[in-house]
Motif scaffolding. Structure first.
Motif, PDB file in Angstrom:
ATOM      1  N   TYR A 133      -0.762   5.723  -0.328  1.00  0.00           N
ATOM      2  CA  TYR A 133      -1.925   4.842  -0.275  1.00  0.00           C
ATOM      3  C   TYR A 133      -3.223   5.651  -0.320  1.00  0.00           C
ATOM      4  O   TYR A 133      -4.168   5.297  -1.042  1.00  0.00           O
ATOM      5  CB  TYR A 133      -1.885   3.971   0.982  1.00  0.00           C
ATOM      6  CG  TYR A 133      -3.064   3.047   1.063  1.00  0.00           C
ATOM      7  CD1 TYR A 133      -3.130   1.908   0.264  1.00  0.00           C
ATOM      8  CD2 TYR A 133      -4.131   3.328   1.895  1.00  0.00           C
ATOM      9  CE1 TYR A 133      -4.234   1.064   0.310  1.00  0.00           C
ATOM     10  CE2 TYR A 133      -5.231   2.497   1.947  1.00  0.00           C
ATOM     11  CZ  TYR A 133      -5.274   1.367   1.150  1.00  0.00           C
ATOM     12  OH  TYR A 133      -6.377   0.549   1.201  1.00  0.00           O
TER      13      TYR A 133
ATOM     14  N   LYS B  57      -4.133   6.662  -3.796  1.00  0.00           N
ATOM     15  CA  LYS B  57      -4.740   5.562  -4.562  1.00  0.00           C
ATOM     16  C   LYS B  57      -6.211   5.387  -4.194  1.00  0.00           C
ATOM     17  O   LYS B  57      -7.063   5.223  -5.069  1.00  0.00           O
ATOM     18  CB  LYS B  57      -3.988   4.255  -4.312  1.00  0.00           C
ATOM     19  CG  LYS B  57      -2.610   4.220  -4.896  1.00  0.00           C
ATOM     20  CD  LYS B  57      -1.894   2.937  -4.502  1.00  0.00           C
ATOM     21  CE  LYS B  57      -0.426   2.997  -4.877  1.00  0.00           C
ATOM     22  NZ  LYS B  57       0.310   1.828  -4.400  1.00  0.00           N
TER      23      LYS B  57
ATOM     24  N   VAL C 245      -0.764   1.341   6.820  1.00  0.00           N
ATOM     25  CA  VAL C 245       0.022   0.976   5.648  1.00  0.00           C
ATOM     26  C   VAL C 245       1.388   0.507   6.096  1.00  0.00           C
ATOM     27  O   VAL C 245       2.031   1.174   6.924  1.00  0.00           O
ATOM     28  CB  VAL C 245       0.145   2.190   4.701  1.00  0.00           C
ATOM     29  CG1 VAL C 245       0.964   1.833   3.476  1.00  0.00           C
ATOM     30  CG2 VAL C 245      -1.222   2.725   4.320  1.00  0.00           C
TER      31      VAL C 245
END
Length: 145
Positions: free
Chosen positions: A21, A24, A144
């Motif tokens: 994550y 990204k 997450v």
């Protein structure tokens, strides 16, 4: 100005989810540096003999070297190969406290960790520690799933 994100990693699936994550987010931001943090749980409140304390210090150094070699270096190499700026830190202590401390020291915009459903070490480190971090952090925390 470079945006810094602190990422809690654990060398397993939980840390990989957080790192994925963070990768990204770093790409979306552009000028971003990931500060990967591996925390070795360590209580300063246990009392030992002088000989045990000497051995304990030796174990600390060995644990840091092992975490850097087995966990941080491969993750940092992966980030570098993808063109993402990243650094790694290994510390001993309480996970929630140290992730927050590193975020403050680094001037990070947020902390990224993963919720664990894996059990074992990952659950112990990122189970209740995640809840504590969310409740006490000085910067936003992204958890997450």
């Amino acid at each position: 100005m470079t945006v810094k994100l602190v990422v809690g990693i654990d060398g397993g699936g939980t840390g990989n989810r957080a790192l994925s994550y963070a990768r990204k987010v770093a790409r979306l931001i552009g000028d971003c540096e990931l500060v990967l943090v591996f925390v070795i749980e360590w209580s300063p409140y246990s009392f030992h003999t002088a000989e045990e304390n000497e051995q304990r210090q030796k174990r600390r150094v060995e644990e840091i070297d092992s975490a850097r070699t087995r966990i941080l270096d491969p993750a940092l190499a992966e980030m570098k190969s993808e063109g993402i700026a990243a650094r790694g830190i290994v510390r001993h202590g309480n996970v929630a406290d140290l992730l927050n401390s590193v975020a403050l020291e680094e001037g990070a915009e947020q902390i990224i960790v993963a919720r664990s459903s894996d059990g074992g070490f990952a659950a112990r480190v990122f189970g209740s520690s995640t809840a504590n971090l969310v409740m006490t952090a000085s910067v936003p925390v992204t958890v997450v799933g």
